[in-house]
Scaffold this motif. Structure first.
Motif, mmCIF file in Angstrom:
data_model
loop_
_atom_site.group_PDB
_atom_site.id
_atom_site.type_symbol
_atom_site.label_atom_id
_atom_site.label_comp_id
_atom_site.label_asym_id
_atom_site.label_seq_id
_atom_site.Cartn_x
_atom_site.Cartn_y
_atom_site.Cartn_z
ATOM 1 N N VAL A 48 -14.996 14.528 -5.086
ATOM 2 C CA VAL A 48 -14.830 13.759 -6.321
ATOM 3 C C VAL A 48 -13.353 13.729 -6.694
ATOM 4 C CG1 VAL A 48 -17.144 14.271 -7.189
ATOM 5 C CG2 VAL A 48 -15.251 15.796 -7.770
ATOM 6 N N SER A 49 -12.962 12.635 -7.355
ATOM 7 C CA SER A 49 -11.595 12.476 -7.838
ATOM 8 C C SER A 49 -11.631 11.998 -9.271
ATOM 9 C CB SER A 49 -10.836 11.468 -6.967
ATOM 10 O OG SER A 49 -9.550 11.201 -7.509
ATOM 11 N N ASP A 50 -10.825 12.619 -10.124
ATOM 12 C CA ASP A 50 -10.714 12.218 -11.527
ATOM 13 C C ASP A 50 -9.368 11.573 -11.838
ATOM 14 O OD1 ASP A 50 -13.294 13.100 -12.465
ATOM 15 O OD2 ASP A 50 -12.571 15.154 -12.217
ATOM 16 N N ASP A 51 -8.592 11.274 -10.773
ATOM 17 C CA ASP A 51 -7.289 10.636 -10.990
ATOM 18 C C ASP A 51 -7.089 9.456 -10.044
ATOM 19 O OD1 ASP A 51 -6.953 11.956 -8.613
ATOM 20 O OD2 ASP A 51 -5.333 13.274 -9.305
ATOM 21 N N GLN A 52 -8.158 8.676 -9.876
ATOM 22 C CA GLN A 52 -8.117 7.430 -9.107
ATOM 23 C C GLN A 52 -7.735 7.645 -7.642
ATOM 24 O OE1 GLN A 52 -5.633 4.746 -11.531
ATOM 25 N NE2 GLN A 52 -7.543 3.790 -12.188
ATOM 26 N N GLY A 53 -8.192 8.742 -7.073
ATOM 27 C CA GLY A 53 -8.023 8.972 -5.650
ATOM 28 C C GLY A 53 -6.762 9.692 -5.242
ATOM 29 N N ARG A 54 -5.962 10.113 -6.215
ATOM 30 C CA ARG A 54 -4.729 10.827 -5.855
ATOM 31 C C ARG A 54 -5.010 12.249 -5.391
ATOM 32 N NH1 ARG A 54 -3.706 7.953 -10.531
ATOM 33 N NH2 ARG A 54 -2.008 6.405 -10.453
ATOM 34 N N SER A 55 -6.041 12.877 -5.966
ATOM 35 C CA SER A 55 -6.429 14.230 -5.567
ATOM 36 C C SER A 55 -7.947 14.331 -5.582
ATOM 37 C CB SER A 55 -5.806 15.278 -6.499
ATOM 38 O OG SER A 55 -6.291 15.123 -7.827
ATOM 39 N N TRP A 56 -8.463 15.300 -4.817
ATOM 40 C CA TRP A 56 -9.905 15.389 -4.601
ATOM 41 C C TRP A 56 -10.375 16.831 -4.669
ATOM 42 C CZ3 TRP A 56 -12.760 10.920 -3.906
ATOM 43 C CH2 TRP A 56 -12.018 9.763 -3.691
ATOM 44 N N GLU A 57 -11.647 16.978 -5.064
ATOM 45 C CA GLU A 57 -12.293 18.286 -5.139
ATOM 46 C C GLU A 57 -13.618 18.233 -4.382
ATOM 47 O OE1 GLU A 57 -14.532 21.136 -8.464
ATOM 48 O OE2 GLU A 57 -13.374 19.370 -9.099
ATOM 49 N N HIS A 58 -13.899 19.249 -3.613
ATOM 50 C CA HIS A 58 -15.183 19.376 -2.917
ATOM 51 C C HIS A 58 -16.205 19.890 -3.928
ATOM 52 C CE1 HIS A 58 -17.717 21.840 0.190
ATOM 53 N NE2 HIS A 58 -18.362 20.772 -0.248
ATOM 54 N N LEU A 59 -17.232 19.052 -4.218
ATOM 55 C CA LEU A 59 -18.181 19.397 -5.271
ATOM 56 C C LEU A 59 -19.471 19.995 -4.736
ATOM 57 C CD1 LEU A 59 -18.823 19.326 -8.312
ATOM 58 C CD2 LEU A 59 -19.768 17.029 -7.974
ATOM 59 N N SER A 60 -20.056 19.420 -3.655
ATOM 60 C CA SER A 60 -21.396 19.852 -3.268
ATOM 61 C C SER A 60 -21.719 19.442 -1.837
ATOM 62 C CB SER A 60 -22.441 19.246 -4.219
ATOM 63 O OG SER A 60 -22.428 17.829 -4.139
ATOM 64 N N TRP A 110 0.839 -1.200 0.000
ATOM 65 C CA TRP A 110 0.000 0.000 0.000
ATOM 66 C C TRP A 110 0.871 1.246 0.000
ATOM 67 C CZ3 TRP A 110 -5.305 -0.295 -0.364
ATOM 68 C CH2 TRP A 110 -5.859 -1.574 -0.197
ATOM 69 N N SER A 111 0.347 2.288 -0.593
ATOM 70 C CA SER A 111 1.053 3.557 -0.671
ATOM 71 C C SER A 111 1.148 4.214 0.699
ATOM 72 C CB SER A 111 0.324 4.508 -1.624
ATOM 73 O OG SER A 111 -0.919 4.925 -1.041
ATOM 74 N N LYS A 112 1.935 5.243 0.788
ATOM 75 C CA LYS A 112 1.899 6.109 1.951
ATOM 76 C C LYS A 112 0.543 6.820 1.983
ATOM 77 C CE LYS A 112 6.887 7.032 2.062
ATOM 78 N NZ LYS A 112 7.930 8.083 1.996
ATOM 79 N N PRO A 113 0.135 7.324 3.139
ATOM 80 C CA PRO A 113 -1.158 7.995 3.213
ATOM 81 C C PRO A 113 -1.276 9.170 2.249
ATOM 82 C CG PRO A 113 -0.343 7.525 5.411
ATOM 83 C CD PRO A 113 0.768 7.197 4.464
ATOM 84 N N ILE A 114 -2.415 9.240 1.602
ATOM 85 C CA ILE A 114 -2.799 10.385 0.778
ATOM 86 C C ILE A 114 -3.833 11.172 1.578
ATOM 87 C CG2 ILE A 114 -3.932 11.110 -1.373
ATOM 88 C CD1 ILE A 114 -2.954 8.402 -2.558
ATOM 89 N N TYR A 115 -3.629 12.461 1.709
ATOM 90 C CA TYR A 115 -4.527 13.263 2.533
ATOM 91 C C TYR A 115 -5.512 14.021 1.654
ATOM 92 C CZ TYR A 115 -1.372 12.086 6.282
ATOM 93 O OH TYR A 115 -0.620 11.385 7.192
ATOM 94 N N PRO A 116 -6.799 13.744 1.805
ATOM 95 C CA PRO A 116 -7.796 14.520 1.062
ATOM 96 C C PRO A 116 -7.788 15.961 1.550
ATOM 97 C CG PRO A 116 -8.862 13.146 2.708
ATOM 98 C CD PRO A 116 -7.409 12.765 2.708
ATOM 99 N N PRO A 117 -8.364 16.860 0.798
ATOM 100 C CA PRO A 117 -8.312 18.267 1.193
ATOM 101 C C PRO A 117 -9.190 18.549 2.406
ATOM 102 C CG PRO A 117 -9.740 17.987 -0.700
ATOM 103 C CD PRO A 117 -9.086 16.658 -0.471
ATOM 104 N N HIS A 118 -8.817 19.576 3.125
ATOM 105 C CA HIS A 118 -9.729 20.161 4.104
ATOM 106 C C HIS A 118 -10.844 20.859 3.330
ATOM 107 C CE1 HIS A 118 -11.193 22.822 7.290
ATOM 108 N NE2 HIS A 118 -11.055 23.818 6.442
ATOM 109 N N ILE A 119 -12.083 20.659 3.770
ATOM 110 C CA ILE A 119 -13.186 21.370 3.123
ATOM 111 C C ILE A 119 -13.663 22.497 4.035
ATOM 112 C CG2 ILE A 119 -13.861 19.380 1.740
ATOM 113 C CD1 ILE A 119 -16.179 18.913 3.644
ATOM 114 N N GLU A 120 -14.089 23.555 3.421
ATOM 115 C CA GLU A 120 -14.380 24.806 4.129
ATOM 116 C C GLU A 120 -15.365 24.640 5.290
ATOM 117 O OE1 GLU A 120 -16.525 28.240 5.321
ATOM 118 O OE2 GLU A 120 -17.363 26.710 3.964
ATOM 119 N N PRO A 121 -16.401 23.778 5.200
ATOM 120 C CA PRO A 121 -17.324 23.677 6.334
ATOM 121 C C PRO A 121 -16.699 23.143 7.620
ATOM 122 C CG PRO A 121 -18.346 22.849 4.326
ATOM 123 C CD PRO A 121 -16.894 23.037 4.031
#
Length: 391
Positions: free
Chosen positions: A231-243, A172-183
């Motif tokens: 949501v992620s468009d690169d298989q979980g490497r990066s994420w975007e807060h959509l809704s 397994w990879s090292k931990p990938i940290y999703p972004p902090h979301i504003e709420p």
């Protein structure tokens, strides 16, 4: 990782003899074949499983394992957070016979981990999400930034992370940290904004995008969590807060699992608080840009949805009221009949409300395995399963 105590108890794949039960659902039937114990060790508190069938056909089960502090240290009880809480995994060729000892999946550097949630992508890549708690001494607690979230004094929330595997879970990879979301209002012990987190099934959509319903503490007093979509468009490497998925002035939304219907709706099945224990469904018909939620009229803690070969949906959930156990419903493909689908009682012999978190997978075209954690007579928390034949 095994402790050398002579009184450690190991029980693996113990079939519980009982009469099959039959439940009529939506004009079809689901037959309970049997219950089994997948992993049990009196030295360990095993809980919060997830399971997938890998590209090579083997089944991969992950769960959270910590010392049973009553047995190991003579303490009065256990908590759902522990400094020695690790992510472990087991494999099986047929889903019924399992290796005797779990392997370490991940030990987090700065605290105890919770609730490994597996997702296999169509190309065979595996994702595993989790979140962690730090255990601070008194002099560390005095330095905590404000606001922070403590499960109990000195146990401080670190937020979420995820792991990736491209070799079927061997590494397994090292931990990938999703972004902090504003709420999210809380900070971690190091003063950083909390990374997004949640417990529940992620989804790879038909379009290849990965969807993840996360929770956020968006209000300090009174404390409240709401649900949001990443949501992620690169298989979980990066994420975007959509809704925003579900938010309310009174109702608390937290653990959530996603499902995509044949028509393309995104459906989230959500655990709540301050809603009389009622489960919630949130639906989006525009790719996750907007959601609307409503109560489903029954209680579940929490839920997970499995697409059946005919596109119906096996919805499984824990039942933390007497009689304690595991329950399910079979929904139509668009998940619109949740209010009328008959409830299937898989287990009602739990020893307390500290059970549940089911996660199902198909064994073959007709049989499903529902995994969960369980206890009998309030004893050792273990990983168990129920085999269902779907008609």
């Amino acid at each position: 990782m095994r402790l050398p105590f002579l009184f450690a108890l190991h029980v693996f794949v113990t079939v519980v003899a009982q009469q099959p039960s039959l439940a009529q659902t939506n004009g079809s039937t689901a037959t309970k074949i049997r219950d089994l114990v997948i992993y049990q060790d009196s030295m360990y508190y095993a809980s919060f499983p997830s399971i997938v069938r890998k590209a090579d056909g083997d089944f991969l089960l992950s769960f959270r394992r910590a010392p049973d502090r009553r047995v190991v240290f003579g303490e009065k009880g256990n908590n759902h957070v522990d400094p020695n809480s690790y992510l472990v995994s087991m494999t099986s060729r047929d889903g019924l016979n399992w290796a005797e000892d779990p392997e370490l999946l991940h030990a987090y550097d700065f605290g105890g981990s919770q609730d490994p949630c597996l997702l296999q992508l169509r190309d065979g890549t595996l994702l595993c999400t989790s979140y962690a708690w730090a255990f601070l001494r008194d002099d560390g607690v005095q330095n905590l930034p404000i606001p922070n979230f403590q499960n109990r004094p000195g146990t401080v929330f670190l937020g979420g992370y995820l792991l990736r595997s491209i070799d079927g879970g061997k590494s397994w990879s090292k931990p990938i940290y999703p972004p902090h979301i504003e709420p999210e209002v809380n900070l971690d012990p190091m003063g950083r904004p909390i990374p997004a987190y949640n417990r529940g099934a992620l989804l790879e959509g038909k379009n290849g995008r990965i969807y993840w319903v996360v929770a956020a503490n968006d209000q300090v007093a009174p404390r409240r969590t709401s649900n949001y979509l990443l949501v992620s468009d690169d298989q979980g490497r990066s994420w975007e807060h959509l809704s925003t998925v579900a938010k309310d002035e009174e109702v608390i939304f937290n653990e959530a699992s996603l499902h995509e219907t044949p028509k393309g709706d995104l459906v989230a099945f959500i655990r709540t608080d301050k809603y009389e224990g009622q489960s919630v469904i949130a639906r989006s018909s525009d790719g996750g840009k907007t959601f609307s939620w409503q109560g489903m009229g029954f209680k579940g803690h929490p839920l997970q949805a499995l697409r059946l070969p005919d596109d119906r949906v096996l919805l499984v959930y824990g039942y933390r009221y007497r009689p304690y156990g595991i329950r399910a419903r079979i929904l139509n493909p668009e998940c619109t009949d949740f209010a009328t689908a008959e409830e299937i009682v898989l287990r009602e012999d739990g020893g307390s409300g500290d059970i549940g978190y089911p996660w199902a997978v198909m064994l073959d075209e007709k049989r499903a395995l529902v995994t969960y954690y369980f206890n009998k007579d309030n004893g050792t928390r273990h990983i168990a399963g129920t085999v269902l034949e779907i008609h």
